[in-house]
Design a protein around this motif. Structure first.
Motif: not given
Ligand SMILES: NC(=O)c1ccc[n+]([C@@H]2O[C@H](COP(=O)([O-])OP(=O)(O)OC[C@H]3O[C@@H](n4cnc5c(N)ncnc54)[C@H](OP(=O)(O)O)[C@@H]3O)[C@@H](O)[C@H]2O)c1
Length: 338
Positions: A35, A38-39, A61, A64, A86, A116, A170, A222, A247, A254, A257
């Motif tokens: 989305s 996001s990463i 979504t 997105r 998915l 995630g 993470s 995680k 990590h 997001d 959020r």
């Molecule tokens: N950001 C950080 O600092 C950080 C640190 C350590 C690890 N991580 C890991 O990095 C990964 C990516 O996170 P992010 O930071 O990019 O967060 P993010 O911006 O919230 O992106 C998460 C993505 O996962 C999707 N998602 C959430 N629930 C889902 C579901 N039930 N089914 C399918 N897709 C789903 C979201 O879709 P929607 O937007 O449509 O809800 C979004 O596209 C995660 O595994 C997170 O644990 C992030």
């Protein structure tokens, strides 16, 4: 050891994709959790820059997903992009998504389990599994296993180890092992070796009024990503498939959020540096593409280099136990033997 020992905290993912372009060109790559901001979106844009054969974006979504697909179409019009709906929090949706992927391709070179959630209040999946364990581990467990025939097909013609399964964990995994006696966080007694790190710092210790601690639930999920990878490495290397976990760093996305200001302030206290989404995609891309990692000599990466995860993830008995629990929770056995 990775190819580029000079890569680190601030390496852009775009540089990593350029460096390993040959591992992207013509390949079929699927990334979950895509989305804007996001990463996942930084990851797919960087992959798209180097001419993959087919890029599959799978997330929950549709609007997105379409926004990111449109960005790719504008910047890299020659890249074939498909989207798949998915919802990892619904086993029915995961099963349908796997069917939809198989209708698009008969082989998958790289699977990136990136999606995630991090939440602070208790919710359950339709199957009654705590939401973070269900979405961050059980969904990807089922999805990966259902896609395994496509990965094995790709592995038949790729160099050993070039076919990859990458799962985003993470640094937060350090806060909790798997609570096998209480994986739904219902307050059942757990032995010390299954309990979270004590004391938890500041806002990380705060629970919802019903006693739910979302940070512990996130940490457990995680840890599950790492133990899942331990199991995959043990059983898939013989098929030429490598598995890594990582990590990505701390990135403003997001993911926050659902956080209140107090929790956000706590993250600012513990994070050494906030990466851009491009920098946040770099470690994933090293894990997915670096030929020096074909031999599965490491497991977990931080800042583009191999690193050591917490001792509770280095336990193959827990990895076997988690696999069995996950099979029970999806109601299906997955043998990786032959
Ligand atoms: N950001 C950080 O600092 C950080 C640190 C350590 C690890 N991580 C890991 O990095 C990964 C990516 O996170 P992010 O930071 O990019 O967060 P993010 O911006 O919230 O992106 C998460 C993505 O996962 C999707 N998602 C959430 N629930 C889902 C579901 N039930 N089914 C399918 N897709 C789903 C979201 O879709 P929607 O937007 O449509 O809800 C979004 O596209 C995660 O595994 C997170 O644990 C992030």
């Amino acid at each position: 050891m990775t190819t580029h020992q000079d890569y680190g905290l601030k390496t852009p993912g775009s540089e990593v994709a350029r460096a390993f372009a040959e591992r992207i060109r013509g390949k079929t790559i699927l990334v979950t959790g895509v989305s804007p901001k996001s990463i996942g979106s930084a990851t797919v844009l960087n992959l798209a820059s180097q001419g993959p054969g087919l890029l599959i974006l799978a997330s929950r979504t549709e609007a997105r997903l379409r926004e990111v697909a449109a960005q790719i179409a504008e910047k890299y019009p020659d890249t074939r992009v498909e989207i798949v709906i998915l919802d990892l929090g619904s086993q029915q949706s995961v099963r349908q998504a796997a069917v939809d992927v198989a209708a698009l391709t008969d082989k998958l070179d790289i699977l990136i389990n990136n999606a995630g959630v991090m939440v602070t209040s208790r919710k359950a999946t339709p199957e009654g599994i705590e939401q973070q364990f269900g979405t961050n581990h059980i969904g990807p467990f089922l999805f990966t296993n259902l896609l395994l025939p496509l990965l094995r097909k790709a592995a038949e013609s790729n160099p050993p180890g070039a076919t990859r399964i990458v799962s985003l964990s993470s640094a937060g995994h350090r806060l909790s092992p798997i609570r096998f006696s209480d994986y739904n966080l219902e307050g059942k007694p757990v032995p010390p070796e299954e309990d979270h790190v004590k004391p938890l710092q500041g806002a990380f210790a705060k629970c919802a009024p019903d006693g739910y601690n979302g940070i512990v639930a996130y940490a457990q999920s995680k840890t599950a990503n790492i133990l899942f990878t331990v199991y995959l490495q043990k059983h898939l290397t013989k098929f030429g498939i490598a598995a890594y976990t990582l990590h990505p760093g701390t990135i403003q996305t997001d993911l926050s959020r659902d956080q209140n200001d107090e929790l956000t302030a706590q993250f600012y206290k513990v994070a050494p540096y906030w990466k851009t989404p491009d920098e946040g995609s770099a470690t994933t891309l090293v894990a997915a593409l670096d030929p020096a990692l074909d031999d599965a000599k490491g497991l977990y990466l931080v800042d583009c280099q191999l690193a050591e995860p917490a001792p509770h993830t280095r336990d193959s008995i827990s990895a076997d136990r988690l696999w069995k629990l996950s099979e029970d929770l999806v109601g299906e056995k997955f043998s990786l033997r032959g």
